[in-house]
Design a protein around this motif. Structure first.
Motif: not given
Ligand code: TRP
Length: 449
Positions: A22-23, A27, A105, A224-225, A227, A230, A321
């Motif tokens: 996910s990470a 990004g 995205y 963002l990077s 994750s 959210c 994710s």
């Protein structure tokens, strides 16, 4: 209806790989190198690392605590841990953020498939005008929408297969492939004539380029990077086991993500310098400068195929994710099947994603607050929604969850004895420091609207 057993990952490695998947995403590969390029090289990296260590990691721990303690989806987690209060709307905001984020995205995800296929078909030559090529792609209705939807369908396919068979397995393959391929590309990049210049740029700070904006972008990039903000981590953490140590998982995820971002820089910047180009090119780096560089270098054709595959794999593991967060919410809160939830999510995202995709072409003149759909979705989700959710998550974990429970989640699992001072410091960050700084970011981003 009988309560069915909740989904879960098979192993701790599964949780870690899913979080790392996910990470690591666009990004790292697309945004990080050009932010480094435009913000003073290593100066940006140093600020970024500080943001990660002191703000992003503590917030990630909070999401983890909330997810694993509640064993529920993002909305259900707040409902369960603070019944009868308005906290559950933090979950609603998280779900909305996922939809917005996923909608733009997948458009960029679509470009990665498009460029991957074009690399395979070897359509790029040294004579290609890559700026025009890129503009034609994004402004073409059929091409851009087709690949956007194709990417969305790939994501949905993984989600339908479930947590163990879909998410865990896909991440296992994609992450292993990513690690091997990026190392291969970095080794190759080190043989290029611009390698020294690239590394110099990456590891020598130029503080004259640093402004307050630089710090804000470093923090935004951190969210963002990794994750954060959210509910994706809350959702994945809810599939984790109490035997897994949460600080270990957080540290491995953060380290892998940061390593990958640096490796991406080490792969891309030498190539940029070898071609005599400027690293402050901006967003066009991955889709305009790099294909030009690939087309003009030896083994460029093979590297181009590998690079766009990496980009695609990273984007896919991240979009999974985002979709899973919403699917888990629909599944548990509305008692829908996994397939039904996925269809609902697919329907909603398709509409928004098509708007985003078309905002480079037929809808380019349609602006809200001066932004096209794509830019608005990007700005609102990355700069406002993620930070707002992160702020609420911090306040919730710091002030609403009992101290004993917070500590209990962090210390459970693993063979490690976590020192008291670390727990105490973490809690001070979560209660006071992180909320204040994140609030400043939100105010600043709102002013920028
Ligand atoms: N981390 C991903 C990237 O670097 C993006 C992403 C995936 C994300 N899932 C997320 C960002 C959840 C915030 C929240 O590209």
């Amino acid at each position: 209806m009988a309560e069915k057993r909740r989904d879960s990952f098979k192993s701790n490695l599964g949780v870690i790989l899913a979080l790392v998947g996910s990470a690591i995403g666009l990004g790292n590969l697309w945004r990080f190198p050009y932010l480094v390029g435009t913000n003073g090289g290593a100066a940006f990296i140093i600020i970024y690392l500080l943001c990660i260590l002191f703000l992003c990691m503590p917030i990630m721990v909070c999401e983890f605590v909330i997810g694993r303690r509640s064993q529920a989806n993002t909305f259900g987690a707040f409902k369960k841990l603070a019944p009868g209060t308005g906290w559950k709307y933090t979950g609603t905001l998280a779900v909305i953020t996922c939809v917005i984020l996923l909608s733009f995205y997948v458009v960029v995800g679509g470009w990665t498939i498009d460029y991957f296929i074009k690399s395979l078909r070897m359509v790029f030559t040294p004579e290609t005008d890559f700026a025009t090529e890129f503009n034609n792609m994004v402004s073409s209705t059929s091409e851009n929408v087709f690949y956007t939807l194709l990417f969305l369908v790939c994501t949905a396919g993984v989600i339908v297969a479930g947590v163990k068979n879909g998410i865990e397995r896909t991440n296992k393959y994609l992450m292993s492939a990513l690690a091997a391929l990026i190392v291969f590309i970095v080794i190759y990049a080190m043989t290029l004539p611009g390698a020294k210049q690239g590394l110099n740029f990456l590891f020598h700070p130029d503080f004259s380029k640093v402004t307050f904006r630089t710090v804000l972008s470093a923090l935004g990039q951190g969210f963002l990077s990794l994750s954060i903000g959210c509910g994706a981590i809350i959702t994945y953490a809810s599939y984790a086991n109490r035997k897994d140590n949460l600080l270990k998982t957080t540290t491995i995820t953060t380290l892998s993500d940061t390593m990958f971002a640096l490796l991406a820089g080490m792969a891309i910047l030498p190539a940029v310098f070898s071609a005599g180009m400027d690293p402050s090119e901006g967003a066009g780096l991955a889709f305009i400068s790099l294909p030009y560089i690939f087309a003009n270098m030896s083994f460029g054709k093979v590297l181009s195929i590998i690079f766009y595959f990496i980009l695609f794999a990273a984007a896919l593991s991240s979009s999974i994710s985002l979709m899973e967060t919403v699917v888990a919410f629909l599944k548990e809160e509305y008692k829908k099947s996994r397939f039904g939830s996925m269809l609902i999510m697919l329907g909603i995202t398709t509409v928004f994603a098509v708007f985003c995709a078309l905002s480079f072409g037929v809808l380019s003149g349609f602006k809200i607050l001066g932004f096209t759909f794509f830019d608005l979705f990007d700005y609102v989700s990355s700069n406002i929604c993620l930070a707002t959710c992160a702020l609420l998550v911090c306040l919730f974990a710091g002030w609403r969850i009992k101290k004993e429970h917070f500590y209990d989640e962090i210390t459970s699992g693993g063979k490690y004895k976590i020192p008291k001072w670390l727990l105490g410091t973490l809690r001070v960050f979560v209660r006071y420091i992180a909320p204040v700084i994140v609030a400043i970011i939100i105010v600043n981003s709102l002013i920028g609207l």
